[in-house]
Motif scaffolding. Sequence first.
Motif, short mmCIF file in Angstrom:
data_model
loop_
_atom_site.label_atom_id
_atom_site.label_comp_id
_atom_site.label_asym_id
_atom_site.label_seq_id
_atom_site.Cartn_x
_atom_site.Cartn_y
_atom_site.Cartn_z
N UNK A 156 0.81 -1.23 0.00
CA UNK A 156 0.00 0.00 0.00
C UNK A 156 0.84 1.27 0.00
N UNK A 157 2.06 1.16 0.48
CA UNK A 157 2.91 2.34 0.57
C UNK A 157 2.47 3.28 1.67
N UNK A 158 1.63 2.80 2.56
CA UNK A 158 1.07 3.64 3.61
C UNK A 158 1.29 2.97 4.97
N UNK A 159 2.20 3.53 5.75
CA UNK A 159 2.55 2.93 7.04
C UNK A 159 1.40 3.01 8.04
N UNK A 160 0.70 4.14 8.08
CA UNK A 160 -0.39 4.31 9.03
C UNK A 160 -1.52 3.32 8.75
N UNK A 161 -1.89 3.18 7.47
CA UNK A 161 -2.94 2.22 7.08
C UNK A 161 -2.53 0.80 7.44
N UNK A 162 -1.26 0.49 7.21
CA UNK A 162 -0.75 -0.86 7.51
C UNK A 162 -0.87 -1.17 8.99
N UNK A 163 -0.41 -0.26 9.83
CA UNK A 163 -0.46 -0.48 11.28
C UNK A 163 -1.91 -0.58 11.76
N UNK A 164 -2.77 0.29 11.26
CA UNK A 164 -4.19 0.26 11.66
C UNK A 164 -4.83 -1.07 11.28
N UNK A 165 -4.49 -1.57 10.11
CA UNK A 165 -5.05 -2.85 9.65
C UNK A 165 -4.51 -4.00 10.48
N UNK A 166 -3.24 -3.95 10.83
CA UNK A 166 -2.64 -4.98 11.68
C UNK A 166 -3.31 -5.00 13.05
N UNK A 167 -3.52 -3.84 13.62
CA UNK A 167 -4.16 -3.74 14.94
C UNK A 167 -5.59 -4.27 14.87
N UNK A 168 -6.30 -3.90 13.81
CA UNK A 168 -7.67 -4.37 13.62
C UNK A 168 -7.71 -5.90 13.50
N UNK A 169 -6.74 -6.44 12.76
CA UNK A 169 -6.67 -7.89 12.60
C UNK A 169 -6.40 -8.60 13.92
N UNK A 170 -5.51 -8.02 14.71
CA UNK A 170 -5.20 -8.59 16.02
C UNK A 170 -6.41 -8.51 16.94
N UNK A 171 -7.14 -7.40 16.87
CA UNK A 171 -8.34 -7.23 17.71
C UNK A 171 -9.39 -8.28 17.40
N UNK A 172 -9.48 -8.69 16.13
CA UNK A 172 -10.48 -9.68 15.74
C UNK A 172 -10.22 -11.04 16.35
N UNK A 173 -9.01 -11.24 16.89
CA UNK A 173 -8.64 -12.53 17.47
C UNK A 173 -8.92 -12.60 18.97
#
Length: 419
Positions: A43-60
Amino acid sequence: MDYSFTTIGALIGMAVAIILIIKKVQPAYSLILGALIGGVIGSGNLILTVDTMVSGAQSMISSVLRIMTSGILAGTLIKTGAAEKIAEVIVQKLGEKRALIAVAAATMVICAVGVFVDISVITVAPIALAIGKKAGYNKASLLLAMIGGGKAGNIISPNPNTIAVSEAFQVDLTSLMIKNIIPAVCALIVTVIIATILSKKAGTMVSDQDLEKHADNKKLPTFIQAFAGPLTVIILLALRPIFSIVIDPLIALPLGGLVCAIACGSLVQFREFAEFGLSKVAGVSILLIGTGTIAGIIKASALQYDVISLLEMMKMPAFILAPIAGILMAGATASTTAGSTIASQTFAQTLLNAGIPAISAGAMIHAGSTVIDSLPHGSFFHATGGSVGMNIKERMKLIPFEACIGLTSTIVAVIVYLI
């Protein structure tokens, strides 16, 4: 199509995670770093990447909570000797002439009642070695019988992988366990057949030193005491499909552990059992959080759309995605839990949109995750080999046979869906 990351980014992220795991970097960190690199590249977007990673972790988190409480049952079954007693009785009842059947069935039952698959093998190993010594079976046949039995039990158990899949597809845990009973039985049959063939080949035999390593004179509970906890869990989880009374695994599993401790007269040690159980699930829980980060990236990428397009180009039905995803993801992470979690988190919505019933899709992914989940870059490979004192070269030779067993349950799970 609505996606935030490219397929190339997702694939690179998975590749980085796999390489790091193979290099013995802690799996959770490997998955997190892979997710970060893949997300930024995709994506070339660090903020989007981190937000998506956090969201993915929260789903667990809901899965992690249930897995943490399942440790109470597993810890109690192990520390009271209940798991060992159940295995011992099964082996005794079937006898020396049916030793391989007994060993496979015992491991299957121990895993099915809530003990993690690697610990199930380690628990049954001393009994398997003792009866194998008397009956003249080599280590390869005994270990394969235990591993195959564990694989069969794993897809019908309230273990971390089953919980993670049921959460991803939002299906009842008990129903998912029941769905794979036929595949599990078929896997058990194939296990016994292959183990019997191996027993007739030359191989390392069980030595007196092997038995001495496992010598233990601790007093075990009676079978009724030992089975009280698992029976409680079975009854509580069965209330939903039979009477529509919902008892969440978050409650049923620790209650089973408490009943087991009371039945075995070890209520005073219950706190110690719970702590021991927590120590056993802590690694899995942390792994799932790491798994959630990369699952979040993959889920938000174009990968699932490209995979569907590829299947359409090859004229393959959409349902085939379920077992293939389970096989590939479990092989990549060398973990049934991580593989089934990534596969179900990533492709659940895609499979549902294709009209595949949630329970069937979950069952096929779960069965597929047992095909090549025991590769050398995972802990299961080493833990099981060590349980019988087998070197890496000998242990490697069993991988194709393990894959045959996992593939059996996968094929049968697909056939059950098609029927």
